[in-house]
Design an enzyme around this catalytic site. Structure first.
Site, PDB file in Angstrom:
ATOM      1  N   THR A   1       0.808  -1.225   0.000  1.00 56.36           N
ATOM      2  CA  THR A   1       0.000   0.000   0.000  1.00 56.36           C
ATOM      3  C   THR A   1       0.842   1.276   0.000  1.00 56.36           C
ATOM      4  OG1 THR A   1      -1.742  -1.154   1.170  1.00 56.36           O
ATOM      5  CG2 THR A   1      -1.775   1.223   1.330  1.00 56.36           C
TER       6      THR A   1
ATOM      7  N   THR B   1       1.994  -4.697   4.372  1.00 52.83           N
ATOM      8  CA  THR B   1       1.928  -5.035   5.800  1.00 52.83           C
ATOM      9  C   THR B   1       1.464  -6.469   6.052  1.00 52.83           C
ATOM     10  OG1 THR B   1      -0.329  -4.182   5.974  1.00 52.83           O
ATOM     11  CG2 THR B   1       1.460  -2.649   6.469  1.00 52.83           C
ATOM     12  N   ASP B   2       0.705  -7.032   5.098  1.00 55.53           N
ATOM     13  CA  ASP B   2       0.079  -8.327   5.381  1.00 55.53           C
ATOM     14  C   ASP B   2       1.079  -9.423   5.756  1.00 55.53           C
ATOM     15  OD1 ASP B   2      -2.422  -7.294   5.046  1.00 55.53           O
ATOM     16  OD2 ASP B   2      -2.627  -7.912   2.959  1.00 55.53           O
TER      17      ASP B   2
ATOM     18  N   THR C   1       2.315 -21.479  20.983  1.00 54.76           N
ATOM     19  CA  THR C   1       1.006 -21.109  21.546  1.00 54.76           C
ATOM     20  C   THR C   1       0.219 -20.177  20.612  1.00 54.76           C
ATOM     21  OG1 THR C   1      -0.151 -20.000  23.358  1.00 54.76           O
ATOM     22  CG2 THR C   1       2.100 -19.269  22.945  1.00 54.76           C
ATOM     23  N   GLN C   2      -1.104 -20.319  20.675  1.00 56.86           N
ATOM     24  CA  GLN C   2      -1.996 -19.413  19.926  1.00 56.86           C
ATOM     25  C   GLN C   2      -2.034 -18.032  20.560  1.00 56.86           C
ATOM     26  OE1 GLN C   2      -5.948 -21.114  19.673  1.00 56.86           O
ATOM     27  NE2 GLN C   2      -5.168 -23.045  18.868  1.00 56.86           N
ATOM     28  N   CYS C   3      -1.632 -17.941  21.821  1.00 57.98           N
ATOM     29  CA  CYS C   3      -1.662 -16.629  22.494  1.00 57.98           C
ATOM     30  C   CYS C   3      -0.560 -15.736  21.937  1.00 57.98           C
ATOM     31  CB  CYS C   3      -1.419 -16.797  23.990  1.00 57.98           C
ATOM     32  SG  CYS C   3      -2.689 -17.751  24.813  1.00 57.98           S
TER      33      CYS C   3
HETATM   34  N1  ASP Z   1      -2.396  -6.004   0.950  1.00 63.11           N
HETATM   35  C1  ASP Z   1      -1.379  -5.007   1.205  1.00 63.11           C
HETATM   36  C2  ASP Z   1      -0.055  -5.719   1.215  1.00 63.11           C
HETATM   37  O1  ASP Z   1       0.242  -6.417   2.146  1.00 63.11           O
HETATM   38  C3  ASP Z   1      -1.657  -4.331   2.490  1.00 63.11           C
HETATM   39  C4  ASP Z   1      -0.653  -3.325   2.905  1.00 63.11           C
HETATM   40  O2  ASP Z   1       0.373  -3.073   2.330  1.00 63.11           O
HETATM   41  O3  ASP Z   1      -0.913  -2.724   3.970  1.00 63.11           O
HETATM   42  O4  ASP Z   1       0.692  -5.581   0.281  1.00 63.11           O
END
Ligand code: ASP
Length: 344
Positions: A15, A91-92, A279-281
């Site tokens: 993004t 970010t993903d 752990t899932q936590c």
């Molecule tokens: N779907 C985008 C990515 O991971 C989301 C982002 O960049 O925040 O490339």
């Protein structure tokens, strides 16, 4: 700040680097050679900033191991020419990529800072400018001996600098999208950037920087949950496609105490599967000695991931299994902290 410091800004997609095309209002990646124009604040640093753009640019949901290998090779080929590296990434999967790079880059004595944003850099309320400007400042920061302040693979997001292999994406929409619940931030950015020096890793800098790019990605993840069926557990733990399985357990490392579950785990071990308990936590650690349900996993030969993140466990397995066909070696190394990913 060192006036001669130089940085390589590596743009992979996500993004942050998208801009609204006035023609159809859709988000499209823009040419990063224009970055100084887009973020004039960067010109205020006395830095030489070069950029490198990956083609094709990708949404990070499409990241594949080849991107990690290409990133490692790019950093290796430019290592002597720059004081630090800033990687613009979606970010993903940023926490996966930062974790992976931390295991691929050895004897690192320069910062490798991942950043991105929730809103494109061209948007009026973008978080991308702040994230990028802070990342650039951190990637070029030196101590009084001229050494990098943060010679780690890390994630810089919102006001936090986090160790890459301790980070998780914890917010899909908020600007403070990442956290590292089991490790303090390496720095916090307010009026000043305040470095948390005792928590920053200082590797043995006498050894030359090297990269390890062989990865074995035959890892499955089994997230236990109430109602999980025997067949689903069998398919995941006994399937031919995996050499290792991460069992995402409850709380302190507990799974299901029913005999059918422990039988499948034991069967998987007999087939030679490397089994890791994570752990899932988000916060806290696996301790298989606490409850009978955890103890039965330990007895069956499941390794404790302690307080490692799933992202980090996955990439550590990719790295260790790529390094060696010897499962005993992989298990032995997995249990010890390599790059600060597990608390000691
Ligand atoms: N779907 C985008 C990515 O991971 C989301 C982002 O960049 O925040 O490339």
């Amino acid at each position: 700040m060192n006036a001669k410091a130089s940085l390589l800004l590596i743009y992979t997609g996500g993004t942050i680097g998208m801009k609204k095309d006035p023609a159809d209002q859709t988000l499209k990646p823009f040419d990063f050679s224009q970055i100084m124009e887009e973020v004039p604040e960067l010109a205020k640093f006395a830095l030489k900033i070069d950029s490198y753009t990956f083609t094709p640019l990708i949404d990070s949901s499409d990241v594949e191991p080849s991107l990690w290998q290409d990133l490692a090779k790019l950093i290796k080929s430019r290592y002597d020419s720059y004081d630090g590296f800033v990687i613009l990434h979606g970010t993903d999967t940023m926490a996966y990529s930062a974790s992976m790079l931390s295991f691929m880059l050895h004897n690192l004595d320069k910062p490798v800072v991942f950043t991105g944003s929730q809103l494109p850099i061209g948007e009026p309320r973008t978080d991308g400018k702040e994230n990028l400007v802070s990342s650039v400042e951190i990637a070029s920061a030196k101590d009084s001996d001229g050494k990098a302040l943060v010679p780690e693979v890390c994630i810089c997001f919102h006001s936090l600098l986090l160790r890459g292999n301790r980070s998780i994406k914890t917010d899909a929409t908020g600007f403070e999208a990442f956290s590292s619940p089991n490790y303090p931030p390496l720095a916090t950015a307010g009026i000043d950037i305040v470095y948390n020096i005792p928590y920053i890793r200082r590797p043995n800098c006498n050894k030359p920087f090297e990269i390890h790019t062989k990865l074995d990605t035959r890892v499955a993840i089994l997230r236990v949950h109430p109602g999980i069926t025997e067949q689903v557990v069998k398919d995941t733990l006994l399937g031919d496609g995996s050499r290792a399985v991460i069992i995402e357990s409850y709380g302190s490392g507990n799974a299901i105490s029913k005999p059918w579950f422990t039988d499948i785990v034991s069967q998987a071990r007999r087939r030679g599967k490397i089994l890791v308990n994570v752990t899932q936590c988000n916060k806290g650690t696996v301790d298989m000695n606490l409850y009978a349900t955890g103890m039965s996993l330990k007895k069956a030969g499941v390794i404790s991931g302690r307080d490692i993140t799933v992202e980090s466990a996955l990439s550590k397995l990719f790295y260790l299994m790529g390094e060696s066909p010897n499962d005993a070696w992989v298990k032995d190394r997995f249990e010890r902290s390599m790059m600060g990913e597990i608390s000691e």
